[in-house]
Write an enzyme that holds these catalytic residues in place. Sequence first.
Site, PDB file in Angstrom:
ATOM      1  N   CYS A 363      10.434  -1.652   1.628  1.00 46.56           N
ATOM      2  CA  CYS A 363       9.714  -1.393   1.669  1.00 46.56           C
ATOM      3  C   CYS A 363       8.292  -1.906   1.652  1.00 46.56           C
ATOM      4  O   CYS A 363       7.948  -0.719   2.708  1.00 46.56           O
ATOM      5  CB  CYS A 363      10.254  -0.810   0.199  1.00 46.56           C
ATOM      6  SG  CYS A 363      10.082  -0.493  -0.851  1.00 46.56           S
ATOM      7  N   HIS A 611       8.684   2.384  -5.122  1.00 43.14           N
ATOM      8  CA  HIS A 611       8.655   2.908  -3.646  1.00 43.14           C
ATOM      9  C   HIS A 611       8.367   3.469  -2.997  1.00 43.14           C
ATOM     10  O   HIS A 611       7.834   4.314  -3.089  1.00 43.14           O
ATOM     11  CB  HIS A 611      10.519   3.327  -3.531  1.00 43.14           C
ATOM     12  CG  HIS A 611      11.074   3.569  -1.921  1.00 43.14           C
ATOM     13  ND1 HIS A 611      11.833   2.493  -1.225  1.00 43.14           N
ATOM     14  CD2 HIS A 611      11.162   4.456  -1.040  1.00 43.14           C
ATOM     15  CE1 HIS A 611      12.303   2.888  -0.206  1.00 43.14           C
ATOM     16  NE2 HIS A 611      11.998   4.407  -0.781  1.00 43.14           N
TER      17      HIS A 611
END
Length: 703
Positions: A363, A611
């Site tokens: 990510c 994230h």
Amino acid sequence: MEPSPVLKEKFFIVIRGKSRKGFSRGCIGREEAETHGGELMGLLYCGGSNAGSPKKGGVVRREDTYPLTRYQAQLLLFVSSVSKRLELLCNPQLFSAICELTVDDLVVVKSKKGHKPGLVKNLMRVGKKESKDDLQMLAFEVEFVDSDQTLSSKKPAPPTLFSAADIIQVVPSYSVPLGLNWGDGQYHGTNKRTVARINSMPNIGANGRVKATHTQQSVIPSQSHSTSRAPLEVGSLVEVVSNTGVTVYGVLRWLGIPGGKTAEWAGIELDYDVNGCSDGIYGGQRLFTCKKSRALFVPVTKCSPDSRFACSSTASDTTSQIQIPTVPPYVDSEEYVAPIPESEVTSLLVGRMKGIQGHINSCYLDATLFSLVSSSVTLDNICQTPADSVQAVTSTLRKIVNRLRRQGFVPAASVMNFRNQLGCDTFRTEEKDPEEFITVLFQKVLGIEPLLKLRSRGESYQGAYTFQIFLEKEQMAHIPTVQQLMDASCLSCDVKFEEMPSCLIVQMPRFGNKYKMFSHIIPSMELDLTDLLHNSPRQCFICGQLAAHECLQCLPDHKLHQGRIKQYCGTCNTQGHSPKPLSVPAEVATASPAPGHTMQLFAVLCIHTSHYVSFVKFGSDPHSWLFFDSMADRCGDDQRGFSIPEIRACPELGNFLSQSEEEQARTDPSYAPALVRRLLCDSYMFLYQNPTMPVSNSNYQDP
């Protein structure tokens, strides 16, 4: 003065901060009032046998709390371990899926016998409500689905109570109505507390979205299942429906006729451990190899192609499962493709399976690349470099850029190929921070000299690819802007830019997901570097003449525009505290107006629970913002499934950023739209560009 009372019922959980009298990390509270210093006063729900009965909780800082709905608070209250409460909050996709559970949804729970699949049967209230302030805990009644029970005629074991933290995976049931009617009665499990069924299960945010995780159940092939099927081969993704109606998914690993059988059978490696399954052995013979409890053998006629990857034929049916859009074939090309025009962005990019597909901790890379190349002209000159003059990894990157701009989607395999060429094995699988990737991208892949030339304390300049904010929190307002952070950091560290950069990547004062200095940061759409350039003319803050001195002590002065650098001419200098001489070009006249030097915000990288996601400005319209998440959803497990990237239009961010700086500072971020709040709370890097100065490829050197 008395604290301001809270009119609407608000719950929260304490997520950080030192333990104070009453409140500590993991405690659940209800907001009663807010002090004039911005702290919360509230009731405390302690947990344990009297979990639902509150007591005075004292005071806690708002930035140390996370808001909850009443339903979320009731679910978390039944989780006795405060560390498990916080652990569940750190997995927002799973917690959101748990909050949306309805009857007969499939879950996997942690039990005394390990991880077991089961069906949600009821939502149970735990504890008595003896006063209006009591908060009854909520638990899930789960009925195990076991292969032994499926085969046996014995009465199934009674459902068991589980907390939200006991549920480790969720797969939704799309065919069951949301409203449920329970019979009256009491739960007669081993728990001695008063437990009662609820007449219906809440469905928070029931919007039909596919939930983030998928799990499977133990399977006995149904004899009534259709015998027609599409052609299957080893490696196909398949599903099998049990005689109880439960569907499991896996990968076809073996086809053939096992000993003792006359028809063709299939060996399937399931996505999840299932009681009664093997590691690839059937009838004493090893037919393939996989993890223990994952090999299922069934007649091949019971297998069907995995329906999760089929195209929807009933798009107008709002109750049907949302399907994954089909990705058309694409032929790689190294021909230059221009950034996506503003008029085409929403039609090309917005939706599921759009953007860059995430895979194995990617990510950080996905969000960074999407921000730099989707619509920005920052790297455009480099993308036009002749293909025969670049190295292999640069060629691979160019194919990613072209596919994103032309098709709107880049599969994980293409990105993994790029990661394999970055020269370090850790880029293939490990979590990284964007600044590490940015340095490798510009230095090793693109051969670009440092984007920034920074001069500190009059010494010779040093090169850098990102600018890290360093300052003391006391120097800033409660909710600072990026401009204020830049000014304060440069002045307090005595740092100036040697020249105007073409791209400026500003890293906020935080370290990953573990620490951040400010709970919220307001983006500055335009970043003014006029006062941060070395040997550049500047205007006196008071009279507008050519400035010759600047003063650090004036930075926080409320009367003189707090947070902005103050510089003075020779006459006004006497009003400064401890002014420092400025370097000014000798040829500039005293009365000459100082030219401005500004940069435009084009992207923001955010982090939450390790994230990374990004917000990207894609045009001149103030509302032209996109939100990109390379792992917004998932099909299958971590080994056999894949991530579903998603891009959403985010015009609400434009509404917020169009307000004046004073209006933004007065805004309570907790009441802002969800995506706006996410940017304000989770910002990690702000990316600025000078559209008239794209990064040049003249510095390209063959590594």
